[in-house]
Design an enzyme around this catalytic site. Structure first.
Site, short mmCIF file in Angstrom:
data_model
loop_
_atom_site.label_atom_id
_atom_site.label_comp_id
_atom_site.label_asym_id
_atom_site.label_seq_id
_atom_site.Cartn_x
_atom_site.Cartn_y
_atom_site.Cartn_z
N ASP A 1 3.98 3.40 4.65
CA ASP A 1 4.83 2.46 5.57
C ASP A 1 5.89 3.13 6.17
OD1 ASP A 1 3.79 0.38 4.11
OD2 ASP A 1 5.01 0.78 2.44
N LYS B 1 3.67 4.20 10.84
CA LYS B 1 2.24 4.86 11.38
C LYS B 1 1.63 3.92 12.41
CE LYS B 1 0.30 5.38 7.44
NZ LYS B 1 1.52 5.05 6.62
N GLY C 1 -1.11 -1.34 5.26
CA GLY C 1 -0.88 -2.35 6.09
C GLY C 1 -0.06 -1.81 7.16
N HIS C 2 -0.57 -2.09 8.53
CA HIS C 2 -0.19 -1.30 9.61
C HIS C 2 0.37 -2.58 10.55
CE1 HIS C 2 -2.18 2.72 8.70
NE2 HIS C 2 -1.64 2.18 7.99
N GLN D 1 -1.32 5.17 3.92
CA GLN D 1 -0.65 5.96 2.99
C GLN D 1 0.32 7.08 3.39
OE1 GLN D 1 -4.25 5.29 1.69
NE2 GLN D 1 -3.35 3.15 1.79
P1 IMO Z 1 0.38 2.13 4.40
O1 IMO Z 1 -0.79 2.79 5.15
C1 IMO Z 1 2.87 2.01 0.82
C2 IMO Z 1 0.74 2.56 -3.06
C3 IMO Z 1 0.67 1.28 -3.95
C4 IMO Z 1 0.67 2.23 -5.17
C5 IMO Z 1 -0.14 3.33 -5.18
C6 IMO Z 1 -1.64 3.12 -5.54
O2 IMO Z 1 0.89 0.79 4.68
O3 IMO Z 1 1.41 3.02 4.48
P2 IMO Z 1 -3.64 1.90 -4.35
O4 IMO Z 1 -3.78 0.32 -4.36
O5 IMO Z 1 -3.78 2.61 -3.17
O6 IMO Z 1 -4.76 2.53 -5.48
O7 IMO Z 1 -2.00 1.92 -5.05
O8 IMO Z 1 0.01 3.61 -3.52
N1 IMO Z 1 0.18 2.31 -1.78
C7 IMO Z 1 0.95 2.10 -0.47
N2 IMO Z 1 2.17 2.26 -0.60
N3 IMO Z 1 1.78 1.70 1.98
C8 IMO Z 1 0.67 2.02 1.76
O9 IMO Z 1 -0.01 1.83 3.00
C9 IMO Z 1 -0.04 2.02 0.46
N4 IMO Z 1 -1.19 1.86 0.05
C10 IMO Z 1 -1.11 2.21 -1.44
O10 IMO Z 1 1.81 0.48 -3.88
O11 IMO Z 1 1.93 2.43 -5.51
MG MG Z 2 2.11 -0.58 4.10
#
Ligand code: IMO
Ligand code: MG
Length: 455
Positions: free
Chosen positions: A38, A41, A65-66, A246
């Protein structure tokens, strides 16, 4: 690049067409998150992808979630489709390192197409991607209570587990009805029998099989040799962007394990996740937010609660784009960003959401930690050490003014310049972009050379 260029201008080279020159002119750019996801990106890739030939995702799945802002009230949340899709001429790829929930991809593509964005002609998916099937989601739910990681519940961990355990289904298996039926049925029964009754398992299996023909027909035309197509583009000197999901501290190796995701968002994995050679990468753009957030469980040294956290959350709309969960909020943590720059080999920084901080009377930035009396300049690798880690803060003046309308560095208030200077000096990496709002229009370019090459 410098060294390669010298070789390219060998006196004999002008005799050959450029496509025959065995050197790469245009490096591939990796946009990587430096915190817990978050970081913004999506908005950064949105702002640099206009002139790209291809944007590819290399890991993660629809846990991402972009959020892209296309107009004042026109907001797009992408989960699997790369952020380049909003530009009609950009090719988009989902590389082999991504785990794909095909039903959710189908829904996302249809949603984009309903909005008038042509997707199917421009989206390619590697047949090597592993698929997320409904039993992965059910299995994650069953495990969820015990693990207490606060995952997105999208089946990401179970699908990557199957991949590594060599029992997963790739898209190529999925598209073969016989192997799909056999493997999916076996996995489903094996995984869920400790948790569910036989009739409930049968019902789920029937639902998976019922959905199969429509999903397979939808996906089949999208399958491409992603590695080869990107290789050919790279050879022709085309701009390619690899977009992480992530962030570094959710990386399964370098993150705050076990409170991480199940893939490697770090830049080193990017070429592997699309099937390019490591030497094609010539620019690592590290994306960091000027405060910190985290969703789900796990250590967060600079976390704050109360009214300040509330104010930042509301002003920055810090709610998960995938799950809608309120994000945990914290002060900017510079040692984490510095460590992330090291691990990713960051060349330039893209700093986001300075506008969210505007109006706060003062800012706290973490410049080190106290661990049982010892001064640390880098966060520990071991998550259990975080329990006793106390951040050490430096106080900076608050930033005032309508930052969203600024487009030039010289117009920034002095407190904003000061924050920027602290980050750049601490990280030891120059900035390329400062984002001051949700749209690519609200940003200041800080590196003209970067702009010329990439934007
Ligand atoms: P973007 O791409 C923020 C977090 C989840 C959880 C951990 C593991 O939008 O930055 P998972 O479902 O991946 O096995 O969960 O990772 N998490 C994210 N937090 N932004 C994301 O993606 C995330 N994708 C997974 O909240 O703590
Ligand atoms: Mg996100």
């Amino acid at each position: 690049m410098g060294k390669r260029r010298k070789k390219i201008f060998h006196p004999l080279i002008p005799l050959f067409p450029y496509s025959l020159v065995p050197f790469i002119f245009m490096p591939v750019l990796v946009a990587v998150g430096l915190q817990w996801g978050d970081e913004g990106k999506g908005r950064i890739v949105h702002s640099i992808a206009r002139h790209a030939h291809a944007v590819a995702r290399y890991q993660g799945g629809n846990n991402a979630g972009h959020t892209l802002v296309l107009g004042p009230k026109d907001i797009l949340a992408l989960h699997l489709v790369p952020s380049g899709i909003v530009y009609p001429k950009v090719r988009c790829y989902i590389g082999n390192g991504v785990v794909v929930d095909l039903k959710s991809l189908m829904d996302e593509v249809r949603l984009l197409e309903r909005r008038g964005i042509r997707v199917r002609e421009r989206l390619g998916i590697s047949p090597l991607c592993h698929v997320i099937l409904p039993y992965h989601l059910v299995f994650e739910k069953c495990l969820g209570e015990g693990l207490r990681l606060g995952t997105t519940q999208r089946g990401i961990g179970p699908a990557y587990s199957d991949k590594i355990a060599r029992v997963g289904l790739r898209i190529s298996d999925y598209l073969n009805p016989k192997s799909f039926k056999e493997k999916a049925g076996k996995n489903l029964r094996g995984k869920l029998s400790p948790f569910m009754s036989a009739p409930a398992i049968r019902e789920l299996e029937q639902a998976v099989m019922k959905d199969y023909p429509s999903i397979a027909n939808f996906i089949r035309p999208l399958v491409r040799n992603v590695s080869l197509e990107l290789f050919e583009m790279n050879k022709k000197d085309r701009r390619i962007i690899l977009e992480s999901a992530q962030g570094t501290f959710l990386d399964v190796d370098f993150g705050t394990y076990p409170y991480v995701t199940s893939s490697n968002p770090i830049a080193g994995f990017a070429p592997c996740g699309v099937g390019l050679g490591p030497k094609t990468i010539g620019m690592v753009l590290g994306v960091a937010k000027l405060f910190a957030t985290r969703v789900g469980e796990g250590p967060f040294p600079t976390e704050i609660t109360g009214s300040l956290a509330h104010q930042i959350r509301e002003s920055g709309l810090e709610y998960g784009a995938t799950t809608g969960r309120p994000r945990r909020i914290g002060h900017l943590d510079l040692p984490m960003i510095k460590k992330a720059c090291r691990i990713n080999g960051v060349d330039r920084l893209a700093l986001t959401k300075m506008d969210t901080l505007a109006g706060l009377p003062r800012l706290q930035i973490c410049v080190g930690y106290d661990l049982k009396g010892e001064f640390l300049t880098e966060p520990p690798d071991d998550s259990s050490a975080y329990e006793e880690l106390k951040p050490i803060y430096k106080e900076l003046p608050g930033i005032n003014g309508d930052l969203g309308s600024m487009t030039k560095y010289k117009d920034l208030p002095s407190a904003a310049k000061r924050l920027l200077k602290e980050v750049v000096e601490f990280a030891g990496v120059e900035p390329a972009v400062l984002s001051l709002g949700r749209s690519p229009k609200n940003q200041i370019i800080l590196d003209q050379k970067f702009e010329k090459q990439w934007m």
